[in-house]
Design a protein around this motif. Structure first.
Motif, mmCIF file in Angstrom:
data_model
loop_
_atom_site.group_PDB
_atom_site.id
_atom_site.type_symbol
_atom_site.label_atom_id
_atom_site.label_comp_id
_atom_site.label_asym_id
_atom_site.label_seq_id
_atom_site.Cartn_x
_atom_site.Cartn_y
_atom_site.Cartn_z
ATOM 1 N N MET A 173 -5.535 -6.893 -2.726
ATOM 2 C CA MET A 173 -4.843 -5.334 -3.152
ATOM 3 C C MET A 173 -3.953 -5.306 -1.995
ATOM 4 O O MET A 173 -4.511 -3.996 -0.943
ATOM 5 N N PRO A 174 -2.957 -5.153 -1.804
ATOM 6 C CA PRO A 174 -2.073 -3.707 -1.069
ATOM 7 C C PRO A 174 -3.136 -2.197 -1.074
ATOM 8 O O PRO A 174 -2.813 -2.082 -2.027
ATOM 9 N N ILE A 175 -2.655 -1.474 -0.321
ATOM 10 C CA ILE A 175 -2.720 -0.023 -0.280
ATOM 11 C C ILE A 175 -1.707 0.828 -1.127
ATOM 12 O O ILE A 175 -2.072 1.758 -1.671
ATOM 13 N N PHE A 176 -0.438 0.482 -0.876
ATOM 14 C CA PHE A 176 0.446 0.518 -1.083
ATOM 15 C C PHE A 176 1.273 -0.266 -1.639
ATOM 16 O O PHE A 176 2.051 -1.018 -0.770
ATOM 17 N N GLU A 177 2.286 0.429 -2.685
ATOM 18 C CA GLU A 177 3.527 -0.731 -3.380
ATOM 19 C C GLU A 177 4.894 0.383 -3.342
ATOM 20 O O GLU A 177 4.129 1.229 -4.084
ATOM 21 N N ILE A 178 5.339 0.106 -3.146
ATOM 22 C CA ILE A 178 6.989 0.167 -3.710
ATOM 23 C C ILE A 178 7.631 -0.485 -3.643
ATOM 24 O O ILE A 178 8.592 -1.566 -3.101
ATOM 25 N N ASP A 179 8.177 -0.364 -5.169
ATOM 26 C CA ASP A 179 8.709 -1.430 -5.798
ATOM 27 C C ASP A 179 10.466 -1.933 -5.533
ATOM 28 O O ASP A 179 10.901 -0.758 -5.040
ATOM 29 N N PRO A 180 10.630 -3.221 -4.963
ATOM 30 C CA PRO A 180 10.990 -3.719 -5.028
ATOM 31 C C PRO A 180 12.895 -2.794 -4.768
ATOM 32 O O PRO A 180 13.802 -2.945 -4.380
ATOM 33 N N ASP A 181 12.736 -2.289 -6.592
ATOM 34 C CA ASP A 181 13.651 -1.771 -7.121
ATOM 35 C C ASP A 181 13.817 -0.492 -6.989
ATOM 36 O O ASP A 181 13.259 0.209 -7.652
ATOM 37 N N PHE A 230 -3.599 7.830 8.844
ATOM 38 C CA PHE A 230 -3.255 7.815 10.566
ATOM 39 C C PHE A 230 -3.616 6.682 11.674
ATOM 40 O O PHE A 230 -2.938 5.945 12.014
ATOM 41 N N GLU A 231 -4.691 6.685 11.169
ATOM 42 C CA GLU A 231 -5.890 5.622 12.186
ATOM 43 C C GLU A 231 -5.450 4.259 11.508
ATOM 44 O O GLU A 231 -5.032 3.231 12.640
ATOM 45 N N ILE A 232 -5.416 4.406 10.637
ATOM 46 C CA ILE A 232 -5.047 2.535 10.174
ATOM 47 C C ILE A 232 -3.810 2.883 10.629
ATOM 48 O O ILE A 232 -3.865 1.220 10.779
ATOM 49 N N SER A 233 -2.551 3.233 10.689
ATOM 50 C CA SER A 233 -1.719 2.730 11.022
ATOM 51 C C SER A 233 -1.008 2.364 11.840
ATOM 52 O O SER A 233 -0.786 1.718 13.144
ATOM 53 N N LYS A 234 -2.308 2.766 13.431
ATOM 54 C CA LYS A 234 -2.072 2.749 14.460
ATOM 55 C C LYS A 234 -2.376 1.499 15.279
ATOM 56 O O LYS A 234 -1.598 0.843 15.768
ATOM 57 N N GLU A 235 -3.258 0.681 14.138
ATOM 58 C CA GLU A 235 -2.947 -0.958 14.469
ATOM 59 C C GLU A 235 -2.463 -1.934 13.521
ATOM 60 O O GLU A 235 -1.973 -2.433 14.235
ATOM 61 N N LYS A 236 -1.917 -1.511 12.633
ATOM 62 C CA LYS A 236 -1.426 -1.565 11.670
ATOM 63 C C LYS A 236 -0.262 -2.122 11.825
ATOM 64 O O LYS A 236 1.181 -2.921 11.448
ATOM 65 N N ILE A 237 0.604 -0.649 12.110
ATOM 66 C CA ILE A 237 2.472 -0.719 12.444
ATOM 67 C C ILE A 237 2.076 -0.837 13.910
ATOM 68 O O ILE A 237 2.889 -1.329 13.994
ATOM 69 N N PHE A 238 2.026 0.216 14.778
ATOM 70 C CA PHE A 238 1.972 0.559 15.994
ATOM 71 C C PHE A 238 2.164 -0.377 16.949
ATOM 72 O O PHE A 238 2.834 -0.497 17.596
ATOM 73 N N ILE A 285 6.384 0.452 5.436
ATOM 74 C CA ILE A 285 5.007 0.314 5.740
ATOM 75 C C ILE A 285 3.975 0.180 4.905
ATOM 76 O O ILE A 285 2.872 -0.294 4.859
ATOM 77 N N ALA A 286 4.520 0.017 3.613
ATOM 78 C CA ALA A 286 3.481 -1.230 2.621
ATOM 79 C C ALA A 286 3.339 -2.175 3.219
ATOM 80 O O ALA A 286 2.411 -2.522 2.907
ATOM 81 N N GLU A 287 3.943 -2.253 3.558
ATOM 82 C CA GLU A 287 4.000 -4.229 3.946
ATOM 83 C C GLU A 287 2.949 -4.478 4.978
ATOM 84 O O GLU A 287 1.687 -5.076 5.454
ATOM 85 N N PHE A 288 3.536 -3.715 5.785
ATOM 86 C CA PHE A 288 2.711 -3.169 7.349
ATOM 87 C C PHE A 288 1.115 -3.042 6.829
ATOM 88 O O PHE A 288 -0.579 -3.328 8.049
ATOM 89 N N MET A 289 0.873 -2.407 6.316
ATOM 90 C CA MET A 289 -0.739 -1.476 5.915
ATOM 91 C C MET A 289 -1.473 -2.634 4.801
ATOM 92 O O MET A 289 -2.325 -1.988 5.228
ATOM 93 N N GLU A 290 -0.908 -3.209 4.531
ATOM 94 C CA GLU A 290 -1.571 -3.743 3.787
ATOM 95 C C GLU A 290 -2.742 -4.656 4.423
ATOM 96 O O GLU A 290 -2.816 -5.062 5.813
#
Ligand code: FES
Ligand SMILES: [Fe+2]
Length: 339
Positions: free
Chosen positions: A1-9, A27-35, A334-339
């Motif tokens: 299950m993704p953490i965030f889902e943003i509808d493509p439409d 914020f902590e998770i985004s350090k590794e998952k995004i940056f 963001i939703a894609e990277f945070m999965e």
């Protein structure tokens, strides 16, 4: 299950939930998952002699690296000695070898460990693990970029957008000013404000005089987007390239303003403004003229949003399909990277 889902439409989509900005765990998770999985700006290649120490994303990743320039190549190495961890090069310098000033371990400019005093009896020395790590590195239009563990090659991050900017002249750019702004807001709130021109008539009265709101456009690519503002004559007043997650390249008649957004904490962000000028005589003209005023207007509105999203009555919003494509695209990444 993704953490965030943003509808493509975009017509159906809801914006990122407030938790993303307020919960310190995200914020902590985004350090590794995004940056740690993106590319980072390291300045102009022509600013370097042989060795230049740098830091990847100060305040968040804080990775010490070393940019190495020889007559044949340019690369980016770890700037940490593989013996006991001292920073190897503290100041830009010219050298033909890298020598650690703690116990004298020596490396070639390509990062290979070649010798060390008192290590004659060490089994299997030097081994592969004694060499300096080489980072993914790219140079584009004279600007340098490196990543720790990027999800895709640099060309995948920028090439689809770069084609649109092929006519931009990048030779002869000179760094004339650097300035860091401190913003009391989450880094993504700062970026998503940048990613729409929707707010220009409401927030930037001066800028609104020189940019025609009706013809403002946004194009989105795999990891980047370009916004274009035109003046009343229909000529390009400014182009704004955003490369996920935190690099902004603003193209004006006088040159390029590069903004690097550096997350410091869940509600604290620093933004470096680097001014690369090609034609000083155009500095006071049009959309690139009073960037400081525009920045303060943006900061005020972003800090107000930071207060607002903490409200128990705010959970998420919706997007304007005609004006917020850039923000929608950013939230999808963001939703894609945070999965
Ligand atoms: S830490 Fe570099 S030689 Fe010891
Ligand atoms: Fe703005």
């Amino acid at each position: 299950m993704p953490i965030f889902e943003i509808d493509p439409d975009i017509r159906k989509a809801e914006t990122l939930p407030a938790d993303f900005y307020t919960d310190p765990a995200f914020f902590e998770i985004s350090k590794e998952k995004i940056f740690a999985r993106a590319w980072h700006f390291l300045g102009r290649a022509d600013e370097i002699e042989t060795l230049k120490p740098a830091t990847i994303l100060p305040g968040l990743l804080d990775e010490p690296v070393l940019i190495v320039k020889t007559s044949e190549w340019l690369s980016c190495l770890s700037n940490v000695c593989t013996h006991r961890g001292k920073i190897l090069v503290e100041e830009p310098c010219q050298a033909s070898l890298i020598r650690c000033r703690y116990h004298g371990r020596r490396f070639l400019l390509d990062g290979r460990c070649i010798s060390m005093p008192e290590f004659e009896d060490v089994d299997g020395f030097p081994a592969e693990s004694d060499n300096l790590a080489k980072l993914p590195f790219a140079v584009r239009a004279g600007f340098m970029f490196a990543g720790l563990d990027p999800v895709d090659a640099f060309r995948v991050f920028v090439d689809d957008a770069a084609e649109r900017l092929a006519s931009v002249e990048t030779a002869g750019l000179r760094l004339t000013a650097t300035r860091t702004y401190e913003v009391n807001a989450h880094w993504a709130l700062y970026c998503e404000n940048y990613l729409e021109g929707f707010h220009i008539p409401y927030v930037h009265h001066g800028l609104n005089e020189v940019v025609d709101y009706g013809s403002y456009t946004t194009e989105t690519f795999r990891y980047s987007s370009i916004q274009t503002g035109f003046d009343e004559k229909g000529e390009v007043a400014a182009r704004y390239l955003f490369v996920f997650p935190n690099m902004m390249f603003n193209f004006y008649p006088w040159g390029i303003s590069v903004n690097v957004v550096r997350p410091i904490g869940p509600s604290k962000t620093e933004v470096d403004f680097l001014t690369y000028v090609r034609d000083e005589s155009l500095l006071d003209v049009g959309a690139g003229a009073d960037l400081h005023t525009v920045e303060l207007e943006d900061e005020a509105v972003v800090e107000s949003v930071q207060q607002g999203i903490r409200s128990r009555f705010y959970t998420h919003g919706r997007y304007s399909p005609t004006r917020e494509q850039g923000t929608h695209h950013f939230h999808r990444l963001i939703a894609e990277f945070m999965e």
